[in-house]
Design an enzyme around this catalytic site. Sequence first.
Site, short mmCIF file in Angstrom:
data_model
loop_
_atom_site.label_atom_id
_atom_site.label_comp_id
_atom_site.label_asym_id
_atom_site.label_seq_id
_atom_site.Cartn_x
_atom_site.Cartn_y
_atom_site.Cartn_z
N ASP A 165 51.18 -54.96 -12.27
CA ASP A 165 50.37 -55.47 -13.38
C ASP A 165 51.11 -55.70 -14.70
O ASP A 165 50.50 -56.11 -15.68
CB ASP A 165 49.18 -54.53 -13.61
N ASP A 197 69.44 -50.41 -10.17
CA ASP A 197 68.76 -51.20 -11.20
C ASP A 197 68.44 -50.35 -12.42
O ASP A 197 68.07 -50.88 -13.47
CB ASP A 197 67.47 -51.85 -10.66
P1 AMP Z 1 61.22 -48.69 -12.18
O1 AMP Z 1 60.89 -47.80 -11.04
O2 AMP Z 1 60.35 -48.51 -13.39
O3 AMP Z 1 62.67 -48.69 -12.54
O4 AMP Z 1 60.86 -50.18 -11.69
C1 AMP Z 1 61.42 -50.80 -10.55
C2 AMP Z 1 61.03 -52.25 -10.53
O5 AMP Z 1 59.60 -52.39 -10.48
C3 AMP Z 1 61.46 -53.05 -11.76
O6 AMP Z 1 61.74 -54.35 -11.35
C4 AMP Z 1 60.24 -53.01 -12.62
O7 AMP Z 1 60.19 -54.07 -13.54
C5 AMP Z 1 59.13 -53.11 -11.61
N1 AMP Z 1 57.88 -52.50 -12.08
C6 AMP Z 1 57.60 -51.19 -12.22
N2 AMP Z 1 56.34 -51.00 -12.68
C7 AMP Z 1 55.83 -52.23 -12.85
C8 AMP Z 1 54.56 -52.73 -13.31
N3 AMP Z 1 53.57 -51.91 -13.67
N4 AMP Z 1 54.40 -54.07 -13.36
C9 AMP Z 1 55.36 -54.92 -13.00
N5 AMP Z 1 56.58 -54.53 -12.55
C10 AMP Z 1 56.79 -53.20 -12.47
MG MG Z 2 63.86 -49.57 -13.68
#
Ligand code: AMP
Ligand code: MG
Length: 487
Positions: free
Chosen positions: A131, A258
Amino acid sequence: MAIALPRGTPLDDLRFANSFAALGDGFSERRMPAGIPGARLVAFSPAAAALIDLRPGEEQSPEFAALASGNALVAGMEPVAALYGGHQFGVWAGQLGDGRALLLGEVAGEAGPWELQLKGGGVTAFSRFADGRAVVRSTIREFLASEAMHHLGVPTTRALAMAAGDEPVLRERVERAATVIRMAPSFVRFGSFEIFHYRKQHAELRTLADYVIDRFYPECGAGDERYARFFTAVVERTAALMARWQAVGFAHGVMNTDNFSILGLTLDYGPYGFLETYEPGFICNHSDEAGRYAFDRQPTIGLWNCYALAEALSSLIAKGELEAGLARFEPVYRATFMALLRAKLGLATQRDDDADLGLEAFRLLAARRIDWTNFWRALSHSDAAATALLGADESSRSWFAAYAARVAAEPGDDAARRAGMRATNPKYVLRNWVAQEAIEACEAGDDSVVHALYDVVRAPFDEHAEREAWTQQAPAKYAGLSVSCSS
Ligand code: AMP
Ligand code: MG
């Protein structure tokens, strides 16, 4: 007569550049934020604001709250969502990208550029099925941890401000939408290179490498040799960062490539945890069932991530040079960790058996399940205070005897030595249960606990007599608290 002019730059007068956006469409997507209507400013970091010379008091303006909540931009900003990929839990996950973050623009600071990034400002081309939002819980955790880590002396992205609104967001339960503005010289990650490698876009890979080197690793020089020097420098920074995490007792939780900064900064505060009880195999992320990112595996995983980066850069750098770069990890890790350990022990001189003294302390702390932060802080006051935590039995006495013998070889007086230790062993880290207290208050509309906690974590080496409770482990109410990838 001289008139004192107000210091700093008004928000409207900040000048923005957009060098990452200028790399072009192959690197990011242009996208306007979808702000959170009616959001209020919850927290603000004057220390981060000073880095971009924002005039004190600007944070009280409606314009600043609008910026922090994604409802307005400042002239000159060209928001983009960046493309990147990554290895998640050891597996190549393909394209990821800023799914809920937007690079707003960069301000020239005294020591270089600072990018402002809005997190939680709605969907982007990289959101996949999610979202694009962040919630109050995760945003408070990111704001406080970024600033806490900085003040603990650990390289990290920063947080300028956070805002919270009423918009419902579904996670395990319905939560409320929030945003945070993060700052870093650059948010380029290991995964930013990996995506181009796996897509065989070698021209873009080189463009990105040149961009990062020109701006942040100018010492690597020109010509093709710059790439190997750059890789080595990244390995060294990453190794040093891992040593700092281990010394302060920080468990990141999601060390996917990432989430690994090309500048060696702590990046992406999700299900992190500061050690309370010293438990070497501590797993802070409830979703990490196999314990890939357990506390004591962090240095190994940091190196693993450097291998992933080596693979990503293999079209630019010869194999032998990549191996030489990777070989720098262990010595830099060791040297940095030993320097930090000696500082924790209050040792200004070096002796070969210092590592043994440290290892034996770790063994005792683990066996007795002692609080990591509190032990080192107690030792920074006196052996008696530390004994009260560790116990006065035979093996404990023998450690303190060895420590006393080692300390006797140190120059200077003991009081000054212990004062130095108190400037290195914090009294406060951001315990998850304390963050939770601030989160629950904020969710109920009371931001004062966030503010009080921010005041403590930005001065973690000071005594805050009225906040003694925050040096303790979780009270029964929070005993089962767990954090997961959900944010
Ligand atoms: P993270 O675990 O926060 O490092 O996120 C891993 C991937 O998922 C990244 O590409 C983030 O941008 C994407 N992501 C995490 N949460 C969301 C969200 N609520 N909406 C869109 N993308 C998300
Ligand atoms: Mg991240």
